[in-house]
Design a protein around this motif. Structure first.
Motif, PDB file in Angstrom:
ATOM      1  N   UNK A 128       5.488 -22.578  -9.079  1.00 60.42           N
ATOM      2  CA  UNK A 128       3.977 -22.055  -9.218  1.00 60.42           C
ATOM      3  C   UNK A 128       4.458 -20.370  -8.863  1.00 60.42           C
ATOM      4  N   UNK A 129       3.954 -19.647  -9.741  1.00 54.28           N
ATOM      5  CA  UNK A 129       4.215 -18.008  -9.337  1.00 54.28           C
ATOM      6  C   UNK A 129       2.930 -17.356  -9.237  1.00 54.28           C
ATOM      7  N   UNK A 130       2.810 -16.500  -8.220  1.00 52.62           N
ATOM      8  CA  UNK A 130       1.743 -15.793  -7.835  1.00 52.62           C
ATOM      9  C   UNK A 130       1.955 -14.206  -7.620  1.00 52.62           C
TER      10      UNK A 130
ATOM     11  N   UNK B 232       7.262 -24.199 -15.170  1.00 49.89           N
ATOM     12  CA  UNK B 232       6.918 -22.935 -14.164  1.00 49.89           C
ATOM     13  C   UNK B 232       5.507 -22.288 -14.582  1.00 49.89           C
ATOM     14  N   UNK B 233       4.363 -22.489 -13.739  1.00 49.19           N
ATOM     15  CA  UNK B 233       3.121 -21.761 -14.108  1.00 49.19           C
ATOM     16  C   UNK B 233       3.052 -20.570 -13.438  1.00 49.19           C
ATOM     17  N   UNK B 234       2.470 -19.736 -13.984  1.00 50.00           N
ATOM     18  CA  UNK B 234       2.194 -18.368 -13.770  1.00 50.00           C
ATOM     19  C   UNK B 234       0.660 -18.186 -13.398  1.00 50.00           C
ATOM     20  N   UNK B 235       0.270 -17.667 -12.229  1.00 51.38           N
ATOM     21  CA  UNK B 235      -1.265 -17.700 -11.990  1.00 51.38           C
ATOM     22  C   UNK B 235      -2.022 -16.745 -12.993  1.00 51.38           C
ATOM     23  N   UNK B 236      -1.447 -15.619 -13.326  1.00 50.25           N
ATOM     24  CA  UNK B 236      -1.995 -14.504 -14.089  1.00 50.25           C
ATOM     25  C   UNK B 236      -2.272 -15.115 -15.508  1.00 50.25           C
ATOM     26  N   UNK B 237      -1.492 -16.006 -15.963  1.00 47.15           N
ATOM     27  CA  UNK B 237      -1.457 -16.576 -17.564  1.00 47.15           C
ATOM     28  C   UNK B 237      -1.882 -17.899 -17.643  1.00 47.15           C
ATOM     29  N   UNK B 238      -1.568 -18.757 -16.732  1.00 47.87           N
ATOM     30  CA  UNK B 238      -1.667 -20.211 -16.576  1.00 47.87           C
ATOM     31  C   UNK B 238      -1.125 -20.757 -17.758  1.00 47.87           C
ATOM     32  N   UNK B 239      -0.164 -19.934 -18.074  1.00 46.24           N
ATOM     33  CA  UNK B 239       0.479 -20.353 -19.454  1.00 46.24           C
ATOM     34  C   UNK B 239       1.798 -21.458 -19.054  1.00 46.24           C
ATOM     35  N   UNK B 240       2.396 -22.659 -19.748  1.00 49.87           N
ATOM     36  CA  UNK B 240       3.528 -23.151 -19.581  1.00 49.87           C
ATOM     37  C   UNK B 240       4.740 -22.257 -19.855  1.00 49.87           C
ATOM     38  N   UNK B 241       5.337 -21.971 -18.900  1.00 52.07           N
ATOM     39  CA  UNK B 241       6.885 -21.081 -19.150  1.00 52.07           C
ATOM     40  C   UNK B 241       7.854 -21.796 -19.365  1.00 52.07           C
ATOM     41  N   UNK B 242       7.753 -23.013 -19.859  1.00 57.72           N
ATOM     42  CA  UNK B 242       8.921 -23.958 -20.355  1.00 57.72           C
ATOM     43  C   UNK B 242       9.437 -23.483 -21.524  1.00 57.72           C
TER      44      UNK B 242
ATOM     45  N   UNK C   4       0.808  -1.291  -0.065  1.00 59.64           N
ATOM     46  CA  UNK C   4      -0.096   0.010  -0.236  1.00 59.64           C
ATOM     47  C   UNK C   4       0.839   1.181  -0.032  1.00 59.64           C
ATOM     48  N   UNK C   5       1.971   1.171   0.261  1.00 59.54           N
ATOM     49  CA  UNK C   5       2.933   2.325   0.497  1.00 59.54           C
ATOM     50  C   UNK C   5       3.769   2.388  -0.920  1.00 59.54           C
ATOM     51  N   UNK C   6       3.632   1.488  -1.924  1.00 63.02           N
ATOM     52  CA  UNK C   6       4.643   1.577  -2.943  1.00 63.02           C
ATOM     53  C   UNK C   6       3.786   1.173  -4.302  1.00 63.02           C
ATOM     54  N   UNK C   7       4.459   1.398  -5.457  1.00 64.79           N
ATOM     55  CA  UNK C   7       3.655   0.911  -6.755  1.00 64.79           C
ATOM     56  C   UNK C   7       4.102  -0.355  -7.241  1.00 64.79           C
ATOM     57  N   UNK C   8       3.535  -1.143  -8.168  1.00 65.10           N
ATOM     58  CA  UNK C   8       3.782  -2.379  -8.782  1.00 65.10           C
ATOM     59  C   UNK C   8       3.432  -3.672  -7.986  1.00 65.10           C
ATOM     60  N   UNK C   9       4.219  -4.650  -8.325  1.00 63.98           N
ATOM     61  CA  UNK C   9       3.560  -5.807  -8.030  1.00 63.98           C
ATOM     62  C   UNK C   9       4.400  -6.538  -7.000  1.00 63.98           C
ATOM     63  N   UNK C  10       3.831  -7.390  -6.160  1.00 61.61           N
ATOM     64  CA  UNK C  10       4.696  -8.576  -5.141  1.00 61.61           C
ATOM     65  C   UNK C  10       4.410  -9.741  -5.877  1.00 61.61           C
ATOM     66  N   UNK C  11       5.656 -10.646  -6.154  1.00 66.53           N
ATOM     67  CA  UNK C  11       5.480 -11.853  -6.538  1.00 66.53           C
ATOM     68  C   UNK C  11       6.191 -12.984  -5.746  1.00 66.53           C
ATOM     69  N   UNK C  12       5.794 -14.048  -5.691  1.00 62.88           N
ATOM     70  CA  UNK C  12       6.484 -14.937  -5.210  1.00 62.88           C
ATOM     71  C   UNK C  12       6.377 -16.387  -5.658  1.00 62.88           C
ATOM     72  N   UNK C  13       7.427 -17.192  -5.832  1.00 59.11           N
ATOM     73  CA  UNK C  13       7.575 -18.317  -6.486  1.00 59.11           C
ATOM     74  C   UNK C  13       7.461 -19.608  -5.505  1.00 59.11           C
ATOM     75  N   UNK C  14       6.652 -20.537  -5.659  1.00 57.66           N
ATOM     76  CA  UNK C  14       6.648 -21.661  -4.887  1.00 57.66           C
ATOM     77  C   UNK C  14       7.552 -22.737  -5.710  1.00 57.66           C
TER      78      UNK C  14
END
Lengths: 343, 116
Positions: free
Chosen positions: A299-301, A333-343, A198-208
């Motif tokens: 898995x990336x969110x 690796x799958x990304x939540x926002x696209x569900x696309x395969x990143x291989x 809430x104090x900064x712009x952009x996204x927060x990502x994490x990979x499991x």
């Protein structure tokens, strides 16, 4: 030269309040050391400062960091405990000594004060144990007002406490096998980063991530070999492109690692996690005559300040993607926002 | 650290960029003191390009505030980055200073409020 008379106690107390907030907010030991040097420079009016570590148990003494005219300076010189420093440690109080500059690093010299002097502050922690030394360089004319000295003593005590806190925090939050942050720390830091959104712009990502077929691997090669794989993969997670990609690497569970990316744009993170996957795939893991190949799935969110997710929901997004990546054949690796395969 | 000044009607605007720490704050102090010595009563400091403010930097703002309060002048701080603003607020400095999201809002505020 007469003592300064323009010391404003109101302003000094406000500045002390601000400096305290900056110091106590820092949990990263390396960043804290920088903050300590900055704060001591602010309150001491010394432009050359050095900070040494000391361990009372084994009497080891070493340079932590040094500052000269606004810049951090390094030195290969091996600094040793001297009778002056031992005396200062025994008194647990600040003391003036003659100054020597070794590679621009201030250090107390033996004998009477001649052309320049230094103020040595022992850093005294819990149970009155000495844990370090601050050395501040001055010209002969430097004098402190009593208020000024008392505020500097408060700052030094605060620095000692904060140093001790971050060391204990590190001990409590680093996994002994992998040197990744623990699951408990992961929960704390991910929540903290979510709050910071809430104090900064952009996204927060994490990979499991989860190592593929790790149970079979342990059954085939034994748990010691499994530990070697965990350590080497953890080392990749910690060190791969360390200077380019800020990340907080954690051990989420047995063979599950999580990487939090608190500052970078998502496009860069996607590129990085795919590179990390490929690097792991190509890495020759040690421990056997024939080098071993290990892969992981991920898995990336990501969230922005507009997403209304709690910690559990955010973790579940990455976990769901990890599950899908496993289902789709692993080593991807799958990304939540696209569900696309990143291989 | 870089510092520049400009005049907007009777308001002196100071732009600072980089780190405002023990080593760089002397130059900022000289620039701001020169404006105060000339008799400015409306000072606006724009922190849009400031990444870090040490307690030395804060002292300059506090000292300027004190001087301006004595002559019924005012100081406004604009464009503080969120992380810095947060530390200022937690330290209680929102009781002392008025913060503005941008320079334009800060300039407008001088029209209705001449003291801090």
């Amino acid at each position: 030269m007469p003592a300064k008379t323009d010391f404003d106690i109101d302003i000094a107390l406000y500045a002390l309040n601000y400096a305290t907030r900056l110091l106590v907010s820092e949990l990263d030991p390396e960043k804290l050391v920088r903050q300590i040097i900055e704060t001591v420079a602010d309150f001491s009016e010394s432009s050359e400062i050095s900070l040494f570590n000391y361990d009372e148990n084994d009497t080891s003494f070493s340079l932590q960091t040094a500052y000269s005219k606004g810049q951090l300076v390094e030195s290969e010189h091996e600094f040793k405990l001297t009778p002056e420093i031992k005396k200062c440690f025994a008194s647990k109080n600040p003391a003036w000594y003659d100054l020597q500059l070794i590679d621009n690093i201030p250090f107390p010299a033996a004998g009477p004060i001649k052309n320049q002097k230094c103020l040595c502050f022992p850093l005294v922690g819990q149970d009155n144990q000495v844990m370090g030394l601050l050395v501040l360089a001055y010209g002969l004319e430097k004098q402190f007002l009593e208020n000024e000295m008392q505020i500097l003593r408060v700052i030094v005590s605060l620095c000692s406490t904060c140093l001790e806190k971050t060391r204990l925090f590190k001990q409590a939050t680093i996994d002994g096998l992998t040197e990744l942050y623990t699951r408990r720390y992961f929960d704390v830091i991910l929540q903290k980063e979510m709050n910071r959104l809430k104090y900064r712009e952009g996204e927060l990502c994490f990979l499991m991530t989860d190592i593929d077929h790790f149970k079979d691997f342990n059954d085939t090669y034994g748990h010691q070999q499994g530990d070697t794989v965990l350590k080497e993969l953890a080392s990749l997670c910690i060190n791969y492109k360390k200077d380019e990609v800020e990340r907080i690497p954690c051990r989420y569970g047995g063979e599950e690692f999580a990487l939090i990316f608190p500052s970078l744009p998502k496009a860069k993170i996607l590129e990085f996690v795919e590179e990390l996957r490929q690097t792991c795939e190509k890495h020759a893991f040690s421990g056997q005559k024939k080098s071993l190949q290990v892969t992981f799935s991920g898995g990336l969110a990501s969230i922005t300040s507009k997403d209304n997710l709690n910690l559990g929901q955010f973790i579940k997004r990455a976990d769901d993607m990890l599950y899908k990546a496993k289902e789709a054949g692993r080593n991807r690796i799958y990304d939540y926002s696209t569900h696309s395969i990143k291989k | 650290m870089e510092i520049s000044t400009k005049k907007l009607n009777d308001i002196d605007v100071v732009h600072i960029s980089g780190r405002l720490d023990a080593y760089t704050s002397e130059e900022a102090e000289k620039t701001i003191n020169a404006l105060l010595d000339k008799g400015t009563t409306k000072l606006l400091v724009d922190f849009a390009k400031v990444d870090y403010i040490s307690s030395s930097g804060l002292r300059i703002m506090l000292a300027s505030l004190k001087r301006l309060n004595r002559i019924k002048g005012s100081i406004k701080l604009a464009n503080l980055k969120p992380a810095l603003k947060e530390v200022f607020e937690i330290s209680g400095f929102n009781q002392l200073f008025n913060f503005y999201e941008n320079e334009e809002d800060a300039v407008k505020s001088f029209g209705t409020d001449s003291t801090v």
